[in-house]
Design a protein around this motif. Structure first.
Motif, short mmCIF file in Angstrom:
data_model
loop_
_atom_site.label_atom_id
_atom_site.label_comp_id
_atom_site.label_asym_id
_atom_site.label_seq_id
_atom_site.Cartn_x
_atom_site.Cartn_y
_atom_site.Cartn_z
N TRP A 35 -12.69 -7.87 5.63
CA TRP A 35 -12.14 -7.73 4.28
C TRP A 35 -10.68 -7.31 4.34
N GLN A 41 -5.43 -1.41 7.57
CA GLN A 41 -6.19 -0.23 7.18
C GLN A 41 -5.49 1.06 7.60
N LYS A 89 -7.22 1.63 -9.53
CA LYS A 89 -8.30 2.48 -9.05
C LYS A 89 -8.79 2.03 -7.68
N ASP A 90 -9.24 3.00 -6.88
CA ASP A 90 -9.87 2.70 -5.60
C ASP A 90 -11.23 2.05 -5.86
N THR A 91 -11.67 1.24 -4.91
CA THR A 91 -13.00 0.63 -5.00
C THR A 91 -13.81 1.03 -3.77
N LYS A 92 -15.09 0.66 -3.77
CA LYS A 92 -15.94 0.95 -2.61
C LYS A 92 -15.49 0.16 -1.38
N MET A 93 -14.82 -0.96 -1.62
CA MET A 93 -14.42 -1.82 -0.51
C MET A 93 -13.12 -1.37 0.14
N ARG A 94 -12.19 -0.81 -0.66
CA ARG A 94 -10.90 -0.44 -0.10
C ARG A 94 -10.15 0.48 -1.06
N LEU A 95 -9.16 1.17 -0.51
CA LEU A 95 -8.30 2.05 -1.30
C LEU A 95 -7.22 1.22 -1.98
#
Length: 411
Positions: A35, A41, A89-95
């Motif tokens: 992803w 990262q 907003k941050d998500t569960k997949m990435r900042l």
């Protein structure tokens, strides 16, 4: 071998063949894409700076690319205004990329002229994400700052204030703005261009700007279908009533000044045609060009300071328009901040010595980049007699003791 044994053997053979096919398919299957690339990262691990992945020495060097004319305090002022519009907003997949990083990325793209990919490598952000960030941030900058920083006067008193500055700096009375236009060339489509029309005040600030979203029809002229003409014709600009010219009791209206791309009107003064003009007409042209030069210099500052306009911008016209409008807001912001680093003495045209000899600004060495000149047209034959008389009256004033300049006296 009986029938049951034959059937069992056939089934075992089928299973073996299927297992072999699956094994071959798995060997050939491409490695699953991630992803976010691992090195992306690592962005932001060093701190909270917009370019935090860089070592401190590299961070300082990168900031100087746009902080050469934008101080840290001014950066924070811009960030404070635009932060609500660009925070994600941050998500569960990435900042999410922070608002600080988004503004920093956008300013670097605009000031250096680097590609989305080059900027992305420096910030450890994917090229496609950089593209999205820049366009969203430019749109937010224009939306948030337009009402405050690109203010077209709406009252007679405000227009008179503009005119007083023109008289003080450029000795052109009753001038309420210099009207100019450039073609914005977009390399996304061969021979594609948009018209950017603007009005500048005496200090290179844009009072009005409009960028067309469609390819310009030059055959129809740059003025006839413009919002400026519609506003003038409808009397919606609330220009002051005619008043006396300095040192005289002669009444004269308030006007814009333009070049030969625009028609002569009672509210828009343009030069005498260059062919076979008389000396006194040349005096008028000299005075008009001095006042009109501010809008040329405003475009020059824009093209020089925001280096994206010095590159071949491979963007769709609508996207280039967003970038241009955001740059205008940033330009006006720094004009209001009176940033000497942004507009220094050598950058713009200036006059030196007792004879006020013209010294061209350094922006002319770089040129206008994607801003291309509008094809010039000679004065329209349908200028009204009143407009012609008004220009002649100003010409008489500029050649009289009351209105002439000491260093440019009529002979």
């Amino acid at each position: 071998m009986d029938d049951e044994q034959l059937i069992a053997a056939a089934l075992l053979n089928s299973v073996a063949c299927f297992a072999a096919a699956v094994h071959v398919r798995n060997k050939r299957r491409k490695k699953r894409r991630v992803w976010v690339k691992p090195w992306f990262q690592r962005r932001g691990l060093a701190g909270k700076s917009g370019i935090s992945w860089l070592p401190k020495a590299g961070e300082a060097e990168a900031e100087r690319e746009f902080l050469g004319f934008l101080t840290s305090a001014q950066f924070e002022m811009l960030l404070e205004r635009v932060r609500p519009s660009i925070t994600r907003k941050d998500t569960k997949m990435r900042l999410a990329v922070s608002a600080r990083e988004r503004l920093s990325v956008t300013l670097r793209y605009l000031t250096t002229g680097e590609t989305f990919g080059a900027v992305g490598l420096q910030y450890r952000i994917a090229c496609a994400t950089v593209s999205q960030i820049v366009l969203e941030t430019c749109e937010a900058l224009y939306r948030v700052l337009k009402a405050e920083l690109v203010e077209t006067p709406t009252t007679a008193a405000e227009w008179r204030s503009v005119a007083e500055e023109f008289q003080l700096r450029w000795q052109f009375p009753h001038c309420v703005g210099a009207l100019g236009g450039k073609l914005l060339h977009c390399s996304a489509k061969a021979q594609s261009s948009m018209l950017m029309m603007a009005i500048a005040d005496a200090k290179y600030k844009f009072l009005y700007v409009n960028v067309s979203s469609e390819e310009t029809d030059l055959d129809a002229g740059v003025f006839w279908k413009s919002e400026v003409k519609a506003a003038l014709d409808g009397g919606r600009l609330n220009l002051p009533l005619p008043g006396p010219l300095p040192n005289t009791g002669t009444e004269a209206p308030y006007v814009f000044v333009g070049d030969t791309a625009y028609p002569l009107r009672t509210d828009l003064m343009t030069p005498y045609p260059s062919r076979e003009i008389e000396h006194h007409e040349g005096i008028f042209n000299y005075r008009l060009y001095r006042a009109h030069r501010v809008v040329e210099n405003a475009f020059g500052i824009l093209a020089t300071r925001w280096r994206i306009f010095q590159t071949s911008v491979s963007l769709q016209p609508s996207k280039l328009a967003k970038i241009a409008l955001a740059a205008v807001c940033l330009h006006n912001f720094l004009c209001e901040q009176r940033s000497e680093a942004y507009i220094n003495r050598d950058l713009v045209d200036r006059e030196e010595g007792a004879e006020h000899c013209l010294v061209e600004g350094t922006w002319r060495a770089d040129g206008l980049g994607v801003f291309r000149p509008v094809p010039r047209k000679e004065e329209a034959k349908n200028s009204t007699a009143k407009a012609v008389q008004q220009r002649d009256a100003l010409t008489e004033y500029f050649n009289s003791p009351a209105g002439m300049l000491p260093w440019h006296e009529p002979t």
